[in-house]
Design a protein around this motif. Sequence first.
Motif, PDB file in Angstrom:
ATOM      1  N   THR A   1       0.690  -1.237   0.009  1.00 58.54           N
ATOM      2  CA  THR A   1       0.129  -0.076   0.101  1.00 58.54           C
ATOM      3  C   THR A   1       0.748   1.100   0.094  1.00 58.54           C
ATOM      4  N   VAL A   2       2.225   1.220   0.116  1.00 58.07           N
ATOM      5  CA  VAL A   2       3.046   2.090   0.288  1.00 58.07           C
ATOM      6  C   VAL A   2       2.920   3.285  -1.158  1.00 58.07           C
TER       7      VAL A   2
ATOM      8  N   LEU B   1       2.000  10.469   8.215  1.00 55.96           N
ATOM      9  CA  LEU B   1       3.575  10.054   8.557  1.00 55.96           C
ATOM     10  C   LEU B   1       3.711   9.526   9.821  1.00 55.96           C
ATOM     11  N   SER B   2       2.984   9.797  10.922  1.00 60.86           N
ATOM     12  CA  SER B   2       3.091   9.180  12.234  1.00 60.86           C
ATOM     13  C   SER B   2       3.051   7.870  12.409  1.00 60.86           C
ATOM     14  N   HIS B   3       1.944   7.331  11.572  1.00 60.92           N
ATOM     15  CA  HIS B   3       1.654   5.826  11.906  1.00 60.92           C
ATOM     16  C   HIS B   3       3.065   4.843  11.529  1.00 60.92           C
ATOM     17  N   TYR B   4       3.832   5.590  10.830  1.00 60.44           N
ATOM     18  CA  TYR B   4       5.378   4.807  10.597  1.00 60.44           C
ATOM     19  C   TYR B   4       6.106   4.817  11.458  1.00 60.44           C
ATOM     20  N   ALA B   5       5.847   5.735  12.406  1.00 54.71           N
ATOM     21  CA  ALA B   5       6.661   5.805  13.552  1.00 54.71           C
ATOM     22  C   ALA B   5       6.107   4.992  14.969  1.00 54.71           C
TER      23      ALA B   5
ATOM     24  N   LEU C   1       2.109   7.152  -0.323  1.00 54.62           N
ATOM     25  CA  LEU C   1       2.712   8.035  -0.809  1.00 54.62           C
ATOM     26  C   LEU C   1       1.975   9.264  -1.594  1.00 54.62           C
ATOM     27  N   GLY C   2       0.878   8.817  -2.326  1.00 59.25           N
ATOM     28  CA  GLY C   2      -0.069   9.631  -2.922  1.00 59.25           C
ATOM     29  C   GLY C   2      -0.913  10.691  -2.082  1.00 59.25           C
ATOM     30  N   ASP C   3      -1.288   9.921  -0.852  1.00 54.62           N
ATOM     31  CA  ASP C   3      -1.872  10.649   0.286  1.00 54.62           C
ATOM     32  C   ASP C   3      -1.189  11.554   0.883  1.00 54.62           C
TER      33      ASP C   3
END
Length: 169
Positions: free
Chosen positions: A37-38, A67-71, A42-44
């Motif tokens: 889904t990346v 961005l934060s959900h990746y952290a 990235l589009g989002d």
Amino acid sequence: MLIRVKRYSACALVVCFALSFVGCRQADGALPATTGTVPNELGDISRDLQNLASGNPEGPRDLSDDLSHYAEGTNGGLAAAEELSRRLGQALTGKTFKLADAMPLAHTCWLAVAGRQLSEKQIENLQNEMKLQLTTMGVSEQQAQEVAAQVGVVQQAVTARHRRWYELL
């Protein structure tokens, strides 16, 4: 004579040992894969960046969420990613650019938060890339530098790969 040879041998051994460590530097880490889904995410992120530029009041929160959900699960990564979003919001407000122009910046933002194995050299390159992309979009040098500096803070918080004792350079 024999003592002199031993002394020279010991000195040579110490020099060789020291030089072997000078050549060790932190190896570059693997970049996160842009699979699954990346690409959609990235589009989002790129649309979030455009919303920031247009002054949409939801833009900063949307970018922070994306961005934060990746952290998640890191030590201080969420707060660092939120600060990155805030700084991007300040830097991009009022700028005009196409969605296609936002994609490279979105990818750089994603790498900053999703990368877990980046070397110090890769992080430095990522910061330089962020700064260049922002200045190309019309962001002032100072604001671009502040955002780029936050990339380093984010990476410090999310990385799983810290420099080891033998990685001197």
